[in-house]
Design a protein around this motif. Sequence first.
Motif, PDB file in Angstrom:
ATOM      1  N   GLY A  99       0.805   0.326  11.874  1.00  8.49           N
ATOM      2  CA  GLY A  99       1.897   1.085  11.097  1.00  8.49           C
ATOM      3  C   GLY A  99       1.082   1.769   9.891  1.00  8.49           C
ATOM      4  N   ARG A 100       1.736   2.317   8.929  1.00  9.01           N
ATOM      5  CA  ARG A 100       1.334   2.936   7.597  1.00  9.01           C
ATOM      6  C   ARG A 100       2.285   2.294   6.473  1.00  9.01           C
ATOM      7  N   LEU A 101       1.796   2.462   5.370  1.00  3.63           N
ATOM      8  CA  LEU A 101       2.609   2.118   3.849  1.00  3.63           C
ATOM      9  C   LEU A 101       2.081   3.549   3.344  1.00  3.63           C
ATOM     10  N   ASP A 102       3.178   4.045   2.596  1.00  3.58           N
ATOM     11  CA  ASP A 102       2.922   5.231   1.794  1.00  3.58           C
ATOM     12  C   ASP A 102       1.864   4.885   0.580  1.00  3.58           C
ATOM     13  N   ASP A 104       2.412   5.149  -2.381  1.00  2.00           N
ATOM     14  CA  ASP A 104       3.024   4.712  -3.671  1.00  2.00           C
ATOM     15  C   ASP A 104       3.732   3.458  -3.235  1.00  2.00           C
ATOM     16  N   ALA A 105       3.451   2.778  -2.070  1.00  2.83           N
ATOM     17  CA  ALA A 105       4.205   1.626  -1.417  1.00  2.83           C
ATOM     18  C   ALA A 105       3.273   0.678  -1.611  1.00  2.83           C
ATOM     19  N   GLU A 106       3.725  -0.759  -1.652  1.00  5.27           N
ATOM     20  CA  GLU A 106       2.714  -1.983  -1.622  1.00  5.27           C
ATOM     21  C   GLU A 106       3.258  -2.849  -0.503  1.00  5.27           C
ATOM     22  N   ARG A 131      10.835  -5.964   6.969  1.00  3.21           N
ATOM     23  CA  ARG A 131      11.496  -6.298   5.785  1.00  3.21           C
ATOM     24  C   ARG A 131      11.006  -5.640   4.508  1.00  3.21           C
ATOM     25  N   TYR A 132      11.908  -4.965   3.732  1.00  2.00           N
ATOM     26  CA  TYR A 132      11.240  -4.132   2.480  1.00  2.00           C
ATOM     27  C   TYR A 132      12.314  -4.612   1.423  1.00  2.00           C
ATOM     28  N   LEU A 133      11.569  -4.696   0.138  1.00  7.78           N
ATOM     29  CA  LEU A 133      12.204  -4.839  -1.187  1.00  7.78           C
ATOM     30  C   LEU A 133      12.138  -3.381  -1.793  1.00  7.78           C
ATOM     31  N   PHE A 182       8.527   7.806  10.000  1.00  6.03           N
ATOM     32  CA  PHE A 182       7.791   8.625   8.780  1.00  6.03           C
ATOM     33  C   PHE A 182       8.661   8.302   7.690  1.00  6.03           C
ATOM     34  N   HIS A 183       8.076   7.744   6.547  1.00  3.35           N
ATOM     35  CA  HIS A 183       8.789   7.782   5.379  1.00  3.35           C
ATOM     36  C   HIS A 183      10.353   7.167   5.455  1.00  3.35           C
ATOM     37  N   GLN A 184      10.624   6.115   6.683  1.00  3.08           N
ATOM     38  CA  GLN A 184      11.872   5.920   6.924  1.00  3.08           C
ATOM     39  C   GLN A 184      12.748   5.348   5.956  1.00  3.08           C
ATOM     40  N   VAL A 185      12.112   4.474   4.839  1.00  2.00           N
ATOM     41  CA  VAL A 185      13.067   3.876   3.925  1.00  2.00           C
ATOM     42  C   VAL A 185      13.478   4.842   2.937  1.00  2.00           C
ATOM     43  N   LYS A 186      12.429   5.872   2.629  1.00  3.58           N
ATOM     44  CA  LYS A 186      12.762   6.728   1.384  1.00  3.58           C
ATOM     45  C   LYS A 186      13.671   7.565   1.886  1.00  3.58           C
TER      46      LYS A 186
HETATM   47  N1  URA Z   1       9.377   3.515   4.571  1.00  2.62           N
HETATM   48  C1  URA Z   1       8.868   4.270   3.713  1.00  2.62           C
HETATM   49  O1  URA Z   1       9.520   5.122   3.325  1.00  2.62           O
HETATM   50  N2  URA Z   1       7.562   4.277   3.293  1.00  2.62           N
HETATM   51  C2  URA Z   1       6.552   3.348   3.752  1.00  2.62           C
HETATM   52  O2  URA Z   1       5.646   3.221   3.297  1.00  2.62           O
HETATM   53  C3  URA Z   1       7.211   2.388   4.673  1.00  2.62           C
HETATM   54  C4  URA Z   1       8.471   2.564   4.848  1.00  2.62           C
END
Ligand code: URA
Length: 236
Positions: A99-102, A104-106, A131-133, A182-186
């Motif tokens: 998978g990937r991290l954007d 601007d993500a860490e 799991r994300y913060l 893609f960019h799912q959390v955002k």
């Molecule tokens: N969701 C996002 O929006 N960005 C990420 O890097 C990972 C999950």
Amino acid sequence: MKGERLDRLLARLGLGSRKEVARLVRRGGVRVLGQVVRDPGFHVPEGASLEVEGRPLEVRRHLHVLLHKPRGFVTSRTEGPSVYALLQGFPTRALSPVGRLDKDAEGLLLFTTDGLLLHRLTHPRHKVEKRYLVHLERPVEPRDQEAFLEGLILDGKRTLPAELHPLEDPTWAEVVLKEGRFHQVKRMFQARGNRVLYLKRLALGPLELGDLPLGEARPLTEAEEGALYRAVGLRP
Ligand code: URA
């Protein structure tokens, strides 16, 4: 079976580039089954013991590396600054990101040489939890938690049920996803009229970022590797 080329095997196990390990072999620094082998192209029989400069080397078929990705690095080989610049000392050519991290993500970014493991970890069928913060522009509302559980429509397709747990300060929250679009959390927060200001991945299936310092990488322990393969049904 013919076995793996010695230089390829040593590079894959993280002993240096193909050129560097070939030099090491020619110098007589490597023994296979107790015998010095000076040919980098020698095919190592499956299960053969190896010694490098007098020290036994544990031969693993695959390598998995955990990186604590800082912000500002791109999960790409061709665009920079690349996360691969942080994997010095590892056989970067053989490692693919799970998978990937954007940019601007860490947080936790896993690399592996095992294509089947990678496929299982990234395929939504196996529902491996991530799991994300997050830090948000506005506080989480109870209705957001319900919406995450029900699933939100992104690109015409409903997301799998996701957990959203606000922290004491409700502009901070933990999110647990079972897929990685893609960019799912955002995009999930955007769909709720909110905005992600900071995003960090803390865990992938059984793997935790723990106290690995920012910008550093390490191979998985055997226990972590076992748990990971079990999580996707590749080991009993
Ligand atoms: N969701 C996002 O929006 N960005 C990420 O890097 C990972 C999950």
